[in-house]
Design a protein around this motif. Structure first.
Motif, mmCIF file in Angstrom:
data_model
loop_
_atom_site.group_PDB
_atom_site.id
_atom_site.type_symbol
_atom_site.label_atom_id
_atom_site.label_comp_id
_atom_site.label_asym_id
_atom_site.label_seq_id
_atom_site.Cartn_x
_atom_site.Cartn_y
_atom_site.Cartn_z
ATOM 1 N N GLU A 208 0.567 -1.253 0.129
ATOM 2 C CA GLU A 208 -0.008 -0.344 0.175
ATOM 3 C C GLU A 208 1.193 1.480 -0.084
ATOM 4 O O GLU A 208 0.385 1.732 -1.048
ATOM 5 N N GLU B 109 -8.803 -1.208 0.047
ATOM 6 C CA GLU B 109 -8.803 -1.244 -1.501
ATOM 7 C C GLU B 109 -8.118 -2.101 -1.472
ATOM 8 O O GLU B 109 -7.895 -3.420 -2.314
ATOM 9 N N ARG C 256 -8.977 -5.458 0.594
ATOM 10 C CA ARG C 256 -9.828 -6.284 -0.969
ATOM 11 C C ARG C 256 -9.374 -6.950 -1.820
ATOM 12 O O ARG C 256 -9.727 -7.405 -2.991
#
Length: 91
Positions: free
Chosen positions: A58, A72, A75
């Motif tokens: 990330e 995000e 997921r």
């Protein structure tokens, strides 16, 4: 993923990232299947080397893309794991 942000994802053995010149898009090659990826999906999977945590992935994406919505990446990787395209070295 075990413990979000700490798992070290990697591509499953039967998966390989590539680039489709015809489509001009990144793809994930699997036995008898091709998954066409967008740039973000490809960028995430390129970092799934079993060395970097989800949190590190990330962080590195934040430098490449202007926004990375919270959760995000987790997921996306959860969906890839459900399909058995991604595994965690922490399992």
């Amino acid at each position: 993923m075990s413990r979000p942000g700490l798992a070290r994802p990697k591509l499953a053995r039967h998966c390989r990232l590539s680039f489709d010149n015809t489509r001009q898009r990144p793809i994930l090659l699997l036995p008898e299947t091709v998954v066409v990826l967008n740039k973000t999906g490809a960028a995430i999977l390129e970092r799934c080397d079993g060395q970097h945590t989800v949190a590190e992935i990330e962080e590195s994406l934040a430098g490449q893309f202007t926004t990375v919505p919270d959760g995000e990446v987790e997921r996306f990787l959860a969906g890839m794991r459900e399909r058995r395209y991604v595994v965690s070295v922490d399992d």
